[in-house]
Scaffold this motif. Structure first.
Motif, PDB file in Angstrom:
ATOM      1  N   UNK A  43       0.561  -1.073  -0.080  1.00 38.95           N
ATOM      2  CA  UNK A  43       0.063   0.279  -0.326  1.00 38.95           C
ATOM      3  C   UNK A  43       0.994   1.133  -0.514  1.00 38.95           C
ATOM      4  N   UNK A  44       1.834   1.574   0.618  1.00 42.39           N
ATOM      5  CA  UNK A  44       2.708   2.451   0.417  1.00 42.39           C
ATOM      6  C   UNK A  44       3.730   2.886  -0.268  1.00 42.39           C
ATOM      7  N   UNK A  45       3.341   3.436  -1.710  1.00 42.18           N
ATOM      8  CA  UNK A  45       4.025   3.875  -2.945  1.00 42.18           C
ATOM      9  C   UNK A  45       3.893   5.194  -2.967  1.00 42.18           C
ATOM     10  N   UNK A  46       4.468   6.145  -2.992  1.00 45.77           N
ATOM     11  CA  UNK A  46       4.867   7.318  -3.414  1.00 45.77           C
ATOM     12  C   UNK A  46       3.276   7.426  -4.805  1.00 45.77           C
ATOM     13  N   UNK A  47       3.784   6.955  -6.040  1.00 51.85           N
ATOM     14  CA  UNK A  47       2.365   7.510  -6.964  1.00 51.85           C
ATOM     15  C   UNK A  47       0.801   6.965  -6.527  1.00 51.85           C
ATOM     16  N   UNK A  72      13.311   9.791  -1.414  1.00 53.63           N
ATOM     17  CA  UNK A  72      13.290   7.987  -1.391  1.00 53.63           C
ATOM     18  C   UNK A  72      12.409   7.132  -1.735  1.00 53.63           C
ATOM     19  N   UNK A  73      11.248   8.302  -0.846  1.00 52.81           N
ATOM     20  CA  UNK A  73       9.736   7.077  -1.217  1.00 52.81           C
ATOM     21  C   UNK A  73       9.677   6.290  -2.457  1.00 52.81           C
ATOM     22  N   UNK A  74       9.057   5.280  -2.293  1.00 52.92           N
ATOM     23  CA  UNK A  74       9.705   4.164  -3.836  1.00 52.92           C
ATOM     24  C   UNK A  74       8.395   4.004  -4.752  1.00 52.92           C
ATOM     25  N   UNK A  75       8.231   4.297  -5.928  1.00 56.55           N
ATOM     26  CA  UNK A  75       7.054   4.012  -6.650  1.00 56.55           C
ATOM     27  C   UNK A  75       7.282   2.724  -6.735  1.00 56.55           C
ATOM     28  N   UNK A  76       6.676   2.132  -6.343  1.00 49.99           N
ATOM     29  CA  UNK A  76       6.213   0.937  -6.563  1.00 49.99           C
ATOM     30  C   UNK A  76       5.076   0.725  -8.001  1.00 49.99           C
ATOM     31  N   UNK A  77       4.477   1.233  -8.282  1.00 55.68           N
ATOM     32  CA  UNK A  77       3.439   1.433  -9.875  1.00 55.68           C
ATOM     33  C   UNK A  77       2.428   0.113  -9.061  1.00 55.68           C
ATOM     34  N   UNK A  78       1.953   1.025  -7.916  1.00 53.02           N
ATOM     35  CA  UNK A  78       0.608   0.501  -7.561  1.00 53.02           C
ATOM     36  C   UNK A  78      -0.663   0.816  -8.041  1.00 53.02           C
ATOM     37  N   UNK A  79      -1.706   0.153  -8.298  1.00 52.92           N
ATOM     38  CA  UNK A  79      -3.097   1.550  -8.638  1.00 52.92           C
ATOM     39  C   UNK A  79      -3.849   1.304  -8.254  1.00 52.92           C
ATOM     40  N   UNK A  80      -4.535   3.171  -7.803  1.00 50.69           N
ATOM     41  CA  UNK A  80      -5.363   2.584  -6.219  1.00 50.69           C
ATOM     42  C   UNK A  80      -6.440   1.233  -6.817  1.00 50.69           C
ATOM     43  N   UNK A  81      -7.261   1.416  -5.368  1.00 49.09           N
ATOM     44  CA  UNK A  81      -7.649   0.217  -5.198  1.00 49.09           C
ATOM     45  C   UNK A  81      -9.700   0.938  -5.332  1.00 49.09           C
ATOM     46  N   UNK A  82     -10.004   0.412  -6.558  1.00 49.84           N
ATOM     47  CA  UNK A  82     -11.809   0.310  -7.105  1.00 49.84           C
ATOM     48  C   UNK A  82     -12.594  -0.099  -6.517  1.00 49.84           C
ATOM     49  N   UNK A  83     -13.591   0.155  -5.722  1.00 50.49           N
ATOM     50  CA  UNK A  83     -14.976  -1.128  -4.825  1.00 50.49           C
ATOM     51  C   UNK A  83     -16.020   0.064  -5.386  1.00 50.49           C
ATOM     52  N   UNK A 236      -6.385  16.163  -3.032  1.00 51.62           N
ATOM     53  CA  UNK A 236      -5.391  15.987  -3.751  1.00 51.62           C
ATOM     54  C   UNK A 236      -5.461  14.760  -4.231  1.00 51.62           C
ATOM     55  N   UNK A 237      -6.372  13.662  -3.220  1.00 50.02           N
ATOM     56  CA  UNK A 237      -6.428  12.086  -4.225  1.00 50.02           C
ATOM     57  C   UNK A 237      -7.361  12.227  -4.275  1.00 50.02           C
ATOM     58  N   UNK A 238      -8.417  13.360  -4.940  1.00 51.56           N
ATOM     59  CA  UNK A 238      -9.923  13.592  -6.040  1.00 51.56           C
ATOM     60  C   UNK A 238      -9.967  14.594  -6.626  1.00 51.56           C
TER      61      UNK A 238
END
Length: 609
Positions: A43-47, A72-83, A236-238
């Protein structure tokens, strides 16, 4: 916890969301660290993160500070979860959920699933609909229900919004009689939704809301930097960065189709009704897993098939134009004064004045303190004062609500020496609001029905104090012992249980017989305006009053050494309050004690924790 229990089991909202010794167990068999590391990686990713920084430095300096600390926060290329799963299972609607509350309260909520509104932040259709359904002016759902002694408060608007689904909710606090007549209240709510759907959509209403939003954004006061960055980083999340500063106030588009899309979901077929009260007795109750709260759900099919209106429906009316919208927004000429100055006594009124336009906003505040010996004569006097103020607030609510929508606010509250009337906001219509309040204070309309409701509410609040956390009770107990003119909860409770409507009438008649008035006008206001306001107070309020002096309440001095007091409190927690009294009340001593508290607080908190 009950809302989670009845939510769609396939939706994450149904799950437990608070840590406890079970979910955060840390043993050799179930070590916690691997779970935390896995959660961090997933869950912790700069993107997925948004950052807001607020400071007096230049933008270049702020950017350098950000890059140094956050790059230094890693970008793990995670996608936001959609419900996309509905918040309520479709086969669970319509239904009513009854829950047993621990405290003496009565709430009723109509919860409607609607599509997410996050993409509509420029038009705010849910705000438009909520503004009409939550209106408190003459003819509104709230005004009719309160006049009949059924509700204490009402609000309407979006609740949870996941980005895929949202809830539109009408929330009400009920009186004891309202709790017994919930079906009627629900029926009347749908009777009000119907004219809003058919007649409430108009460009004139939108333009009024848009005008108020523009004024509020133009003259909004900056909040605490820490609160601002928390709010902005969350938005900013939205919201795109270019709109994030203005997004909460944007109403750029008249969107009748979007208003109808929401109103078309506010139907008896698409509602989950929640009812909570300490007096509730759910039939065949279930218990929530974690908090053991009792609840039961029942079908509402009869609500869907009902086609008759409530007898009060013909009294419902949509809100008219708002008479308090400011028109003159210019600043008064003159330099900001460093501190208020006394303009003398005007008809017995001690008048203070301070011109203040340092923030370039056309706002002002008017404080009128009516100090009177009637308030602090006894615990019974304090109870009667609270009941009198409830009647005054009830009487001014019909037109006080549109005033609040127009950027004005008011409060009528009691203190140790009497009561204070405060009005604040855009200076253009401020005196008009104060005049209306003065009329109600001079001749409050008292009804036995409202008296019974207010007295029961006061009894509930006083009884609920015994359920407060022990640290709240110990602090309040010390205050009641130390300050002259304060009374213990038990004394006020005994008075509230026995006071009569006839006593309140007599108390109201004599309330302003003796008064020690002081008035302060501050902000975007002229000295001439302050004098004019003082003259109005005198003529409207104090014509038959005797001007007397009401001294300050004193603080009792503690004896030498430590004075231990133990309270018997029925609560699983433990509370402890240590009060240390200074040798005098000088500003130097106050500063020393405040500094001492600031120095030791964080170390004390860390040690105790």
């Amino acid at each position: 916890s009950i809302k989670k229990a009845v939510a769609n089991p396939a939706h994450p909202f149904h799950q437990f969301a608070v840590g406890n010794l079970s979910t955060l167990e840390n043993t050799e068999e179930r070590p916690l660290r691997p779970d935390l590391i896995r959660f961090w990686k997933e869950h912790y990713s700069s993107d997925l993160m948004t950052l807001a920084v607020y400071g007096p430095q230049s933008l270049d300096d702020l950017e350098a500070m950000v890059r140094e600390r956050f790059s230094r926060i890693e970008d793990r290329d995670l996608k936001p979860k959609q419900f996309d799963t509905p918040l309520y299972a479709p086969d669970s609607l319509p239904s009513k959920v009854t829950g047993k509350a621990l405290k003496d309260l009565r709430t009723l909520t109509l919860s409607f699933p609607i599509p997410s509104q996050q993409a509509h932040y420029r038009a705010k259709p849910a705000h438009y609909v909520g503004n009409l359904l939550g209106h408190e002016g003459p003819g509104s759902l709230f005004q009719i229900l309160k006049a009949k002694g059924l509700v204490e408060s009402l609000s309407a608007g979006t609740g949870m919004d996941t980005g895929s689904n949202a809830l539109f909710e009408i929330n009400m606090a009920l009186t004891p009689e309202g709790f017994e007549r919930q079906e009627e209240i629900v029926q009347l709510a749908f009777d009000y939704i119907e004219p809003v759907r058919n007649e409430g959509i108009s460009r004139e209403r939108f333009e009024e809301m848009q005008r108020l939003a523009e004024i509020d954004f133009r003259f909004r006061e900056q909040g605490q930097p820490q609160h601002e960055v928390m709010r902005l980083s969350s938005l900013l999340q939205q919201i795109p960065a270019e709109d994030v500063l203005s997004a909460p106030w944007l109403m750029q588009e008249y969107a009748p189709d979007q208003y109808r899309a929401i109103l078309d979901r506010l139907t008896p077929e698409n509602v989950m009704v929640f009812s909570y009260a300490s007096a509730a007795e759910p039939q065949d109750p279930q218990q929530t897993r974690w908090y053991q709260a009792e609840w039961a759900r029942a079908d509402l099919a009869e609500l869907v098939t009902g086609d008759t209106s409530h007898p009060l429906a013909d009294q419902l009316a949509l809100p008219g134009p708002n008479p308090f919208i400011p028109e003159e927004l210019a600043l008064v000429d003159g330099d900001t004064m460093e501190q208020p100055v006394k303009l003398g006594d005007h008809g017995g009124i001690e008048l203070w004045f301070a011109l203040d336009t340092r923030f370039n906003t056309p706002k002002a505040n008017i404080f009128l303190s009516l100090r009177t010996p009637a308030v602090r004569a006894s615990a019974r006097s304090k109870v009667l004062t609270d009941l009198l103020l409830d009647a005054i607030r009830t009487n001014i609510n019909d037109w006080g609500y549109p005033a609040q929508l127009a950027g004005l606010d008011y409060s009528v509250y009691s203190h140790l020496r009497g009561i204070t009337l405060r009005t604040g906001g855009y200076s253009d219509k401020l005196a008009t609001l104060l005049r209306r309040i003065l009329v109600q204070v001079k001749q409050p309309v008292l009804t036995e029905q409202r008296f019974r409701i207010a007295r029961q509410q006061l009894i509930d609040n006083l009884e609920n104090k015994a359920r407060n956390r022990p640290v709240q009770q110990t602090a309040e107990f010390i205050q009641s012992l130390l300050i002259e003119g304060t009374f213990e909860t038990e004394d006020k409770l005994a008075a509230a249980r026995s006071v009569t409507f006839e006593e309140l009438q007599s108390f109201a008649d004599a309330f302003l017989a003796e008064v020690d008035p002081v008035l302060m006008a501050h902000g975007n206001v002229t000295q001439a305006s302050a004098l004019n306001i003082a003259n109005q107070v005198g003529s409207l309020l104090l014509r038959n009053s005797d001007i007397v002096a009401v001294p300050r309440s004193g603080v009792r001095r503690l004896p030498e050494g430590e004075t231990p007091v133990s309270l018997a409190i029925d609560h699983p927690d433990t509370g402890y309050t240590l009060y240390m009294q200074g040798p005098d009340t000088s500003f130097q001593q106050r500063a020393r004690y405040r500094l001492l508290g600031q120095v030791i607080s964080s170390h004390f908190y860390e040690e105790i924790r």
